[in-house]
Design a protein around this motif. Structure first.
Motif, PDB file in Angstrom:
ATOM      1  N   GLN A  40      -9.844 -20.480   2.372  1.00 22.72           N
ATOM      2  CA  GLN A  40     -10.220 -20.700   0.912  1.00 22.72           C
ATOM      3  C   GLN A  40     -11.939 -20.073   0.914  1.00 22.72           C
ATOM      4  OE1 GLN A  40     -10.508 -23.804  -1.202  1.00 22.72           O
ATOM      5  NE2 GLN A  40      -9.540 -22.629  -3.314  1.00 22.72           N
ATOM      6  N   ARG A  99     -10.073 -17.939  -6.500  1.00 22.63           N
ATOM      7  CA  ARG A  99      -8.568 -17.649  -5.726  1.00 22.63           C
ATOM      8  C   ARG A  99      -8.441 -16.677  -4.532  1.00 22.63           C
ATOM      9  NH1 ARG A  99      -6.958 -14.552 -10.627  1.00 22.63           N
ATOM     10  NH2 ARG A  99      -8.680 -13.411 -10.558  1.00 22.63           N
ATOM     11  N   TYR A 131      -5.212 -14.934 -15.122  1.00 22.71           N
ATOM     12  CA  TYR A 131      -6.683 -15.009 -14.466  1.00 22.71           C
ATOM     13  C   TYR A 131      -6.501 -13.347 -14.565  1.00 22.71           C
ATOM     14  CZ  TYR A 131      -7.811 -19.277 -13.106  1.00 22.71           C
ATOM     15  OH  TYR A 131      -9.156 -20.865 -12.896  1.00 22.71           O
ATOM     16  N   ARG A 187      -6.138  -9.876  -8.828  1.00 18.36           N
ATOM     17  CA  ARG A 187      -6.749 -10.164  -7.891  1.00 18.36           C
ATOM     18  C   ARG A 187      -6.466  -9.083  -6.736  1.00 18.36           C
ATOM     19  NH1 ARG A 187      -5.487 -15.769  -5.056  1.00 18.36           N
ATOM     20  NH2 ARG A 187      -3.347 -15.216  -5.282  1.00 18.36           N
ATOM     21  N   THR A 212      -3.877 -17.622  -8.280  1.00 17.31           N
ATOM     22  CA  THR A 212      -3.971 -18.692  -7.159  1.00 17.31           C
ATOM     23  C   THR A 212      -4.510 -18.864  -5.369  1.00 17.31           C
ATOM     24  OG1 THR A 212      -3.809 -20.921  -8.489  1.00 17.31           O
ATOM     25  CG2 THR A 212      -5.273 -19.766  -9.498  1.00 17.31           C
ATOM     26  N   ASP A 213      -3.171 -19.249  -5.493  1.00 20.86           N
ATOM     27  CA  ASP A 213      -2.849 -19.596  -4.285  1.00 20.86           C
ATOM     28  C   ASP A 213      -2.724 -18.105  -3.579  1.00 20.86           C
ATOM     29  OD1 ASP A 213      -3.260 -21.933  -4.186  1.00 20.86           O
ATOM     30  OD2 ASP A 213      -0.677 -22.244  -4.854  1.00 20.86           O
TER      31      ASP A 213
END
Length: 742
Positions: A265, A286, A343, A346, A398-399
């Motif tokens: 992370q 994230r 969110y 990404r 988020t993962d």
């Protein structure tokens, strides 16, 4: 002085602190070489407790005479090898600049002489003699690095190493893994279990053995932790196996396979104000990074006659590198979108590396004018492909998840290719008992190409990469020399040309139509010069002091041209000019107990390594803003020193590491940017403490405290991933290890 190794490996430092004689761990003599002959393996040990040695003139099929070199023996390193803490591991190699933004030790970033430490990409990074970088020519970043518990030794060669190994300007770093050749019984089990701060857990387990025909070694290593900063969890899993079969006393075949997977992370960067307020905080939860590396290799060794040895390696690098995250400037918050109550999406980036290489080397001794000389030559054939998927629209999760969002796509879909054919020759001429001359030549043929999509036009059609292919060939030359002042000291000198190939990033013009790649773009070229004095004084002092000059020509950069008449404004990727790095590198290690008292159970070792560097861009640099400025990421001073004190099997080591101020950009910006991406990187000094105790021949205890005084510091400012912004180094952490052999 010549040491010829008829070997697949050389192990220096058999008498590590208490390793062989725990009741008299400081009683040996490092100037009395010990040699043990196996059927086709020569193990050379000097009985030294030092983790630092100079490489012999000849090792296997490689010539190191006349070169600035160092050998680090991992069994003797007093420090935290579990998390690859390179400021401790390479403490005695002067001038090594370390980026310390990855607390897990997954990503090692080292450089020297004003070069960039970014994933060690200015070094030719190898494992067991073969490439491990993503692409050693077009994208030489070392995303994978071996876990140091599995490493027997590290070879570091500067300057003239470019002749034998090719790019880069920094020279070569070679991680030699344990292969079981030093084990004297059919089966041995080794285990090392470590726990530490921030839920660090590491388990290293290995088996190995040796019989009349076969030696083998295999390990599995797992490491995980939460990291010192918030949002910095990680894990690593690595497995390795190697088997050597000796068909005859003169011919053997070795097969090995490494498989590594890491996932971490990424806590992202900080602004300078945020760093001062709380360096452990993270504003990104994230962002994830995942690397899978598979490396098979096959090595044939043939001792043709007592003075001639031939080695051929066939290897592959099969690597996947993926990242997902919110990568906007750090002063833009990653928050819930009020309109969607989720969110923001990404960004996905993935690289897939498929590289294959064959290297064949031969070394032979011959007589000329009544003296023994040594010739070494080799060839290399390489082909590699990198498939890059970039700027994909990922999920709002988020993962770690590399799935595209519904309707998402990758803006960039590019294939990079590189091919290389090379040949080198090098010779040790022994002019007299004291004087050696080592000339060498290397021929290189390179081709790099890129094709694919770099974006989309306003009408939705693909924006294709302009046709970019670069083929070129050239000759590199170098010469080294040694003058043996005494039996154990020598003056050495070398001059060698070096190069850095055009990178993949310079083969892909950005999607913007105003960006153009110079059709005459050339590889960066230059040379290294070293002049030094090194050696040992009896059993209590070893040293290496030298001056150097690194000339780096044809640096690649971007020039901006204003609109003139009917010609619109544009940016040109081209060769901008040169930089020069010059300075001093020195190392000394002194054992006062051994100097004044023999065969003592007590021991005391004091060492220091220091480098002074003046690295500047040429005053004729085409970008006048940069001309005369200091090169970025080039600390003027690096000092590392320490004291090791012990009794019998117990050893306590304290070490200080100081790195001077550096600039994060070529314009030497002193003003700190609001987003933390530019500005100076302040000098810092870190203190580490470690201890080890060899309870029995098979049981060892180790412990340590990194950053003893909990200093707040950072080593880099990132303009993008894994930042952007200031990337803090770790505060105080501790570890305890228990190791055993059965």
């Amino acid at each position: 002085m010549k040491t010829t190794l008829v070997a697949t490996g050389i192990l220096l430092g058999l008498g590590a602190f208490g390793q062989n004689t725990p009741d008299k761990s400081f009683a040996d003599d490092s100037t009395a070489p010990k040699t043990r002959y196996l059927s086709e393996i020569t193990v050379v040990g000097r009985g030294s407790r030092s983790d630092y040695q100079a490489l012999p003139e000849v090792v296997g099929t490689n010539i190191y005479a006349g070169k600035k070199s160092a050998l680090i023996v991992l069994d003797n390193v007093q420090g935290n090898v579990v998390t690859n803490t390179m400021r401790q591991v390479l403490a005695k190699v002067p001038g090594i600049h370390v980026w310390e933004s990855d607390p897990s030790g997954i990503q090692i970033g080292i450089a020297a002489r004003g070069l960039s430490p970014n994933r060690s990409w200015e070094f030719n990074v190898r494992q067991n003699g073969y490439d491990i970088a993503a692409d050693p020519f077009g994208y030489p970043e070392a995303y994978y690095n071996p876990q140091l518990q599995a490493v027997q030794r590290i070879e570091v060669v500067r300057g003239q190493g470019a002749l034998q190994y090719g790019p880069q300007f920094g020279g070569m770093v070679n991680y030699i893994l344990r292969n079981g050749s030093e084990i004297s019984k059919p089966f041995e089990f080794e285990t090392q279990q470590t726990v530490g701060s921030n839920r660090l857990f590491n388990s290293y387990n290995a088996i190995g053995g040796n019989t009349a025909k076969v030696n083998y070694y295999a390990f599995f290593d797992h490491r995980n932790g939460d990291g010192w900063r918030q949002n910095s969890r990680y894990y690593t899993n690595a497995g390795f196996g190697t088997v050597t079969y000796r068909f005859t006393p003169k011919f053997s075949l070795s097969a090995e396979l490494m498989r590594s997977n890491i996932r971490s992370q990424q806590p992202g960067g900080l602004t300078d104000l945020q760093f001062e307020q709380n360096a452990q905080q993270s504003l990104r939860s994230r962002n994830w990074f995942d690397v899978t590396w598979t490396m098979p290799a096959l090595t044939a060794n043939w001792q043709i006659n007592p003075g001639t040895r031939w080695t051929t390696k066939v290897s592959a690098t099969i690597g996947d590198r993926n990242s997902v995250g919110f990568t906007r400037a750090i002063n833009i918050a990653d928050t819930i979108n009020k309109s969607t109550m989720q969110y923001n999406n990404r960004v996905l980036n993935g690289d897939f590396y498929r590289n294959y290489v064959l290297e064949s080397r031969i070394i032979t001794d011959y007589k000329l004018a009544g003296r023994n000389h040594t010739f070494s030559g080799g060839i290399r054939a390489y082909t590699g492909n990198t498939h890059r998927l970039a700027e994909g629209r990922g999920t709002t999760g988020t993962d770690y998840d590399m799935s595209l969002a519904p309707g998402g796509r990758y803006d960039r879909d590019i294939n990079f290719g590189s091919q290389n054919l090379a040949a080198y020759v090098e010779n040790v001429f022994r002019i007299s008992d004291r004087i050696l001359l080592i000339p060498g030549l290397r021929y290189e043929w390179l081709r790099g190409n890129a094709s694919g999509r770099i974006g989309y036009k306003t009408n939705g059609q693909d924006s294709l990469l302009q046709d970019v292919t670069r083929s070129r060939s050239f000759l590199l030359a170098g010469i080294g020399a040694e003058f043996h002042v005494t039996k154990t000291t020598e003056v050495y000198a070398s001059f060698a040309q070096a190069y850095r190939p055009i990178q993949f990033a310079n083969l892909q013009a950005p999607a913007a139509t105003t960006d153009i790649i110079d059709q005459d773009l050339k590889d960066s070229k230059g040379y290294n010069i070293d002049l030094g004095y090194r050696g040992k004084l009896k059993s209590y002092l070893q040293f290496d002091v030298s001056g150097f000059l690194l000339q780096y020509d044809n640096r690649v950069g971007t020039r901006t041209f204003a609109a003139t008449g009917s010609t619109p404004a544009y940016r040109l990727v081209t060769n901008l000019g040169s930089s020069t790095s010059k300075g001093f590198e020195g190392f000394v290690e002194f054992n006062p107990v051994r100097a004044f008292r023999r065969n003592s159970n007590w021991g005391l070792i004091v060492f220091g390594s220091y480098s002074y560097l003046d690295a500047r861009y040429s005053s004729s640099f085409k970008d006048s803003i940069i001309a005369g400025k200091r090169v970025e990421n080039a600390p003027q001073d690096i000092f590392r020193g320490g004291i090791s004190a012990g009794y019998k099997g117990f050893l306590l080591t304290g070490q200080i590491s100081h790195t001077g101020l550096t600039f994060s950009d070529a314009t030497n910006t002193t003003a700190i940017a609001a987003n933390g991406q530019s500005g100076p990187i302040p000098a810092y000094t870190i203190t580490d403490l470690s201890a080890s105790f060899k309870a029995t021949r098979s049981l060892t205890l180790k412990a340590g405290i990194n950053n003893l005084f909990d200093k707040r510091y950072f080593t880099r400012r990132a303009g993008g991933y894994p930042g952007p912004g200031v990337l803090p180094g770790d505060g105080r952490t501790a570890f305890v290890s228990v190791g055993a052999r059965f």
